[in-house]
Design a protein around this motif. Sequence first.
Motif, mmCIF file in Angstrom:
data_model
loop_
_atom_site.group_PDB
_atom_site.id
_atom_site.type_symbol
_atom_site.label_atom_id
_atom_site.label_comp_id
_atom_site.label_asym_id
_atom_site.label_seq_id
_atom_site.Cartn_x
_atom_site.Cartn_y
_atom_site.Cartn_z
ATOM 1 N N VAL A 285 32.006 35.407 33.448
ATOM 2 C CA VAL A 285 32.371 36.745 33.912
ATOM 3 C C VAL A 285 33.438 37.299 32.978
ATOM 4 C CG1 VAL A 285 33.310 38.108 35.813
ATOM 5 C CG2 VAL A 285 31.916 36.107 36.310
ATOM 6 N N CYS A 286 33.209 38.506 32.454
ATOM 7 C CA CYS A 286 34.172 39.179 31.583
ATOM 8 C C CYS A 286 35.261 39.807 32.456
ATOM 9 C CB CYS A 286 33.468 40.245 30.759
ATOM 10 S SG CYS A 286 34.593 41.216 29.728
ATOM 11 N N GLN A 287 36.503 39.546 32.115
ATOM 12 C CA GLN A 287 37.616 40.102 32.879
ATOM 13 C C GLN A 287 37.864 41.571 32.545
ATOM 14 O OE1 GLN A 287 39.225 38.353 35.415
ATOM 15 N NE2 GLN A 287 37.396 37.138 34.970
ATOM 16 N N ALA A 288 37.360 42.046 31.404
ATOM 17 C CA ALA A 288 37.584 43.434 30.995
ATOM 18 C C ALA A 288 36.583 44.398 31.639
ATOM 19 C CB ALA A 288 37.513 43.553 29.470
ATOM 20 N N CYS A 289 35.280 44.071 31.577
ATOM 21 C CA CYS A 289 34.268 45.022 32.066
ATOM 22 C C CYS A 289 33.419 44.471 33.217
ATOM 23 C CB CYS A 289 33.351 45.448 30.920
ATOM 24 S SG CYS A 289 32.253 44.150 30.314
ATOM 25 N N HIS A 290 33.689 43.242 33.650
ATOM 26 C CA HIS A 290 33.006 42.591 34.777
ATOM 27 C C HIS A 290 31.532 42.304 34.529
ATOM 28 C CE1 HIS A 290 36.663 43.052 37.024
ATOM 29 N NE2 HIS A 290 36.676 44.326 36.700
ATOM 30 N N TRP A 291 31.135 42.239 33.257
ATOM 31 C CA TRP A 291 29.789 41.789 32.880
ATOM 32 C C TRP A 291 29.673 40.330 33.279
ATOM 33 C CZ3 TRP A 291 29.307 37.772 29.349
ATOM 34 C CH2 TRP A 291 28.020 37.500 28.891
ATOM 35 N N LYS A 292 28.467 39.870 33.620
ATOM 36 C CA LYS A 292 28.300 38.467 33.940
ATOM 37 C C LYS A 292 26.974 37.949 33.413
ATOM 38 C CE LYS A 292 26.342 38.757 38.561
ATOM 39 N NZ LYS A 292 26.454 38.291 39.927
ATOM 40 N N LYS A 293 26.975 36.666 33.103
ATOM 41 C CA LYS A 293 25.774 35.991 32.625
ATOM 42 C C LYS A 293 25.765 34.593 33.232
ATOM 43 C CE LYS A 293 23.396 34.334 28.517
ATOM 44 N NZ LYS A 293 23.418 34.280 27.040
ATOM 45 N N THR A 294 24.645 34.234 33.859
ATOM 46 C CA THR A 294 24.492 32.918 34.463
ATOM 47 C C THR A 294 23.560 32.088 33.596
ATOM 48 O OG1 THR A 294 24.803 33.859 36.667
ATOM 49 C CG2 THR A 294 23.790 31.677 36.549
ATOM 50 N N CYS B 43 28.714 31.163 26.060
ATOM 51 C CA CYS B 43 29.159 32.481 25.595
ATOM 52 C C CYS B 43 30.598 32.376 25.102
ATOM 53 C CB CYS B 43 29.125 33.506 26.723
ATOM 54 S SG CYS B 43 27.483 33.920 27.290
ATOM 55 N N GLU B 44 30.848 32.905 23.936
ATOM 56 C CA GLU B 44 32.206 32.980 23.384
ATOM 57 C C GLU B 44 32.820 34.345 23.656
ATOM 58 O OE1 GLU B 44 34.023 30.715 21.573
ATOM 59 O OE2 GLU B 44 32.493 29.174 21.921
ATOM 60 N N ARG B 45 31.967 35.385 23.681
ATOM 61 C CA ARG B 45 32.410 36.768 23.856
ATOM 62 C C ARG B 45 31.487 37.497 24.825
ATOM 63 N NH1 ARG B 45 36.065 38.714 20.609
ATOM 64 N NH2 ARG B 45 36.705 37.538 18.798
ATOM 65 N N CYS B 46 32.010 38.546 25.416
ATOM 66 C CA CYS B 46 31.215 39.403 26.302
ATOM 67 C C CYS B 46 30.150 40.110 25.474
ATOM 68 C CB CYS B 46 32.126 40.420 26.972
ATOM 69 S SG CYS B 46 31.272 41.665 27.950
ATOM 70 N N GLU B 47 28.923 40.115 25.966
ATOM 71 C CA GLU B 47 27.833 40.773 25.254
ATOM 72 C C GLU B 47 27.883 42.293 25.407
ATOM 73 O OE1 GLU B 47 24.165 38.967 26.469
ATOM 74 O OE2 GLU B 47 24.786 36.999 25.750
ATOM 75 N N ARG B 48 28.646 42.801 26.356
ATOM 76 C CA ARG B 48 28.736 44.244 26.570
ATOM 77 C C ARG B 48 29.906 44.861 25.795
ATOM 78 N NH1 ARG B 48 29.437 46.237 32.528
ATOM 79 N NH2 ARG B 48 27.392 45.276 32.716
ATOM 80 N N GLY C 235 32.511 42.904 24.050
ATOM 81 C CA GLY C 235 33.028 42.083 22.963
ATOM 82 C C GLY C 235 34.326 41.363 23.277
ATOM 83 N N SER C 236 34.831 41.489 24.482
ATOM 84 C CA SER C 236 36.073 40.816 24.865
ATOM 85 C C SER C 236 35.873 39.299 24.853
ATOM 86 C CB SER C 236 36.496 41.268 26.265
ATOM 87 O OG SER C 236 37.596 40.514 26.727
ATOM 88 N N ASP C 237 36.946 38.565 24.516
ATOM 89 C CA ASP C 237 36.849 37.110 24.536
ATOM 90 C C ASP C 237 37.544 36.505 25.757
ATOM 91 O OD1 ASP C 237 39.412 37.658 23.772
ATOM 92 O OD2 ASP C 237 39.447 36.267 22.088
ATOM 93 N N VAL C 238 37.883 37.351 26.732
ATOM 94 C CA VAL C 238 38.516 36.885 27.966
ATOM 95 C C VAL C 238 37.430 36.699 29.026
ATOM 96 C CG1 VAL C 238 40.306 37.336 29.675
ATOM 97 C CG2 VAL C 238 40.578 38.191 27.343
ATOM 98 N N LEU C 239 36.801 35.528 28.992
ATOM 99 C CA LEU C 239 35.740 35.199 29.941
ATOM 100 C C LEU C 239 36.205 34.086 30.862
ATOM 101 C CD1 LEU C 239 32.654 35.045 27.549
ATOM 102 C CD2 LEU C 239 33.357 36.953 28.974
ATOM 103 N N THR C 240 35.808 34.166 32.110
ATOM 104 C CA THR C 240 36.038 33.055 33.029
ATOM 105 C C THR C 240 34.692 32.423 33.337
ATOM 106 O OG1 THR C 240 35.891 34.501 34.965
ATOM 107 C CG2 THR C 240 38.074 34.096 34.073
ATOM 108 N N ARG C 241 34.737 31.171 33.711
ATOM 109 C CA ARG C 241 33.521 30.454 34.061
ATOM 110 C C ARG C 241 33.650 29.987 35.502
ATOM 111 N NH1 ARG C 241 31.859 24.795 31.465
ATOM 112 N NH2 ARG C 241 33.346 24.210 33.027
ATOM 113 N N GLN C 242 32.600 30.230 36.285
ATOM 114 C CA GLN C 242 32.619 29.830 37.693
ATOM 115 C C GLN C 242 31.266 29.256 38.081
ATOM 116 O OE1 GLN C 242 33.793 33.545 39.357
ATOM 117 N NE2 GLN C 242 31.764 34.432 39.298
ATOM 118 N N ILE C 243 31.232 28.544 39.172
ATOM 119 C CA ILE C 243 29.978 27.981 39.670
ATOM 120 C C ILE C 243 29.070 29.120 40.083
ATOM 121 C CG2 ILE C 243 28.936 26.556 41.465
ATOM 122 C CD1 ILE C 243 31.568 24.977 41.540
ATOM 123 N N ALA C 244 27.801 29.041 39.694
ATOM 124 C CA ALA C 244 26.839 30.103 39.996
ATOM 125 C C ALA C 244 26.501 30.133 41.482
ATOM 126 C CB ALA C 244 25.568 29.899 39.181
#
Length: 66
Positions: free
Chosen positions: A11-20, A34-39, A41-50
């Motif tokens: 989950v991107c903390q900047a734009c709330h994009w998510k990828k499972t 994922c290293e960066r948000c695909e929407r 380009g932010s590199d502030v991603l969190t990882r959580q259980i789907a």
Amino acid sequence: MPIRPQPFTFVCQACHWKKTVAPLSDALGPLDWCERCERCGSDVLTRQIAGVVDRTLAQWFTRLRR
């Protein structure tokens, strides 16, 4: 012996994009991480259980692409 990780969601903390993703083994490929948000380009991603729905869809799409 390879151990399949549980599906997780980025989950991107900047734009709330998510990828499972639902990796098939513990050897993660480029489509499993994922290293960066695909929407934005932010590199502030969190990882959580789907969640249940996201996990099911990710597992289904993973089987289709392989």
